[in-house]
Enzyme design. Structure first.
Site, mmCIF file in Angstrom:
data_model
loop_
_atom_site.group_PDB
_atom_site.id
_atom_site.type_symbol
_atom_site.label_atom_id
_atom_site.label_comp_id
_atom_site.label_asym_id
_atom_site.label_seq_id
_atom_site.Cartn_x
_atom_site.Cartn_y
_atom_site.Cartn_z
ATOM 1 N N HIS A 35 84.541 47.502 -27.389
ATOM 2 C CA HIS A 35 85.785 48.222 -27.681
ATOM 3 C C HIS A 35 85.586 49.710 -27.418
ATOM 4 O O HIS A 35 84.465 50.187 -27.393
ATOM 5 C CB HIS A 35 86.127 48.126 -29.175
ATOM 6 C CG HIS A 35 86.234 46.757 -29.733
ATOM 7 N ND1 HIS A 35 87.442 46.138 -29.952
ATOM 8 C CD2 HIS A 35 85.283 45.889 -30.158
ATOM 9 C CE1 HIS A 35 87.232 44.942 -30.495
ATOM 10 N NE2 HIS A 35 85.928 44.763 -30.627
ATOM 11 N N GLU A 100 81.928 49.074 -31.212
ATOM 12 C CA GLU A 100 82.934 50.121 -30.989
ATOM 13 C C GLU A 100 82.257 51.305 -30.306
ATOM 14 O O GLU A 100 81.286 51.865 -30.819
ATOM 15 C CB GLU A 100 83.543 50.588 -32.321
ATOM 16 C CG GLU A 100 84.523 49.606 -32.937
ATOM 17 C CD GLU A 100 85.928 49.672 -32.311
ATOM 18 O OE1 GLU A 100 86.170 50.505 -31.420
ATOM 19 O OE2 GLU A 100 86.776 48.856 -32.736
HETATM 20 ZN ZN LIG Z 1 89.292 47.095 -29.520
#
Ligand SMILES: [Zn+2]
Length: 261
Positions: A35, A100
């Site tokens: 992400h 992330e």
């Molecule tokens: Zn995401």
């Protein structure tokens, strides 16, 4: 929140998040989902992922300077995928590790990913792949599993560099050339064959024979990951050739699993 020992030897900090649960029916990890944070500043992004009540989290956050923070133990189910699907499965949080990558994202100028940050992502993913037995073709973008909702980590993410280190499945994209394309509004056996091919690769796409909005979104997600030079949701020759090259270089068992669903 209780601190814990990081699973990755290259995670330099632990900021425990309360936002996690148990993996459904003890599902083992066999996917890494990448992400971007998509927020204007890193403090806000960390707060979002580690504060009670936000209902979001990730196992790892990779900062722009390459530092790696772990927020949820790998054995637990973090909350990063949302409504999503891949290869017939829709509980992506139960089968994946969520990473992330700090980047402001498309809504805030979408800067390039610094080299040292990518080097850290590669090292982190290689460790997870070894420890958890995650095959390269199961290292995916959030946009792959949620094409109608998500663009992250986006077309600037250097998948080719990751693949050079054995992280992710990649073929060199076929060149963009003039010629016939499949696009919105078309209804044909060729559209059906395209949808079947995307589905065989893993995308959650209904096979209707009609080039509808959902098909455009999946084609755009495919391009964002595998043919990032042009992301327009139009299935041109380059897009289809790249898809078929990927399919023919998948391990045999992967194709069968996806086709059976
Ligand atoms: Zn995401």
């Amino acid at each position: 929140m209780k601190a814990f020992t990081p699973d990755s030897s290259i995670a330099s900090d632990v900021i425990p998040s309360p936002n996690f649960g148990e993996r459904n029916k003890g599902r083992l990890v066999d996917m890494i989902l990448l992400h971007y944070t998509g927020m204007p500043d890193v403090e806000g992004a960390i707060a979002q992922l580690c504060t009670p009540g936000t209902d979001v989290s990730a196992h790892y956050i990779v900062l722009e300077d390459g530092r790696i923070v772990q927020c949820v133990p790998e054995a637990k189910r973090a909350w990063h995928a949302g409504i999503s699907a891949w290869a017939g499965e829709d509980d992506i949080n139960s089968c994946s590790i969520g990473v992330e990558i700090v980047n402001r994202g498309h809504d805030w100028g979408y800067p390039d990913f610094p080299l040292r940050q990518i080097a850290a992502v590669i090292a982190l993913c290689r460790g997870i792949m070894l420890r958890r037995n995650v095959p390269p073709h199961r290292v995916l973008a959030h946009s792959d599993v949620a094409p109608s909702r998500k663009k992250d980590p986006g077309e600037k993410f250097p998948w080719a560099s990751l693949a050079n280190s054995g992280v992710g499945h990649w073929v060199f994209p076929a060149p963009i050339v003039a010629g016939e394309v499949l696009k919105a509004g078309a209804t044909s056996d060729d559209v059906r064959a395209l949808q079947e091919a995307l589905r065989r690769y893993g995308y959650g796409i209904p096979v209707t024979g009609k080039y509808d909005g959902a098909t455009m979104e999946v084609v755009a997600a495919f391009q964002r990951h595998f043919r990032p030079l042009r992301v327009d949701g139009v299935a041109d020759h380059s897009t289809m050739a790249t898809l078929h090259a990927l399919l023919s270089s998948l391990p045999g068992d992967a194709v069968n699993v996806a086709a059976a669903t």
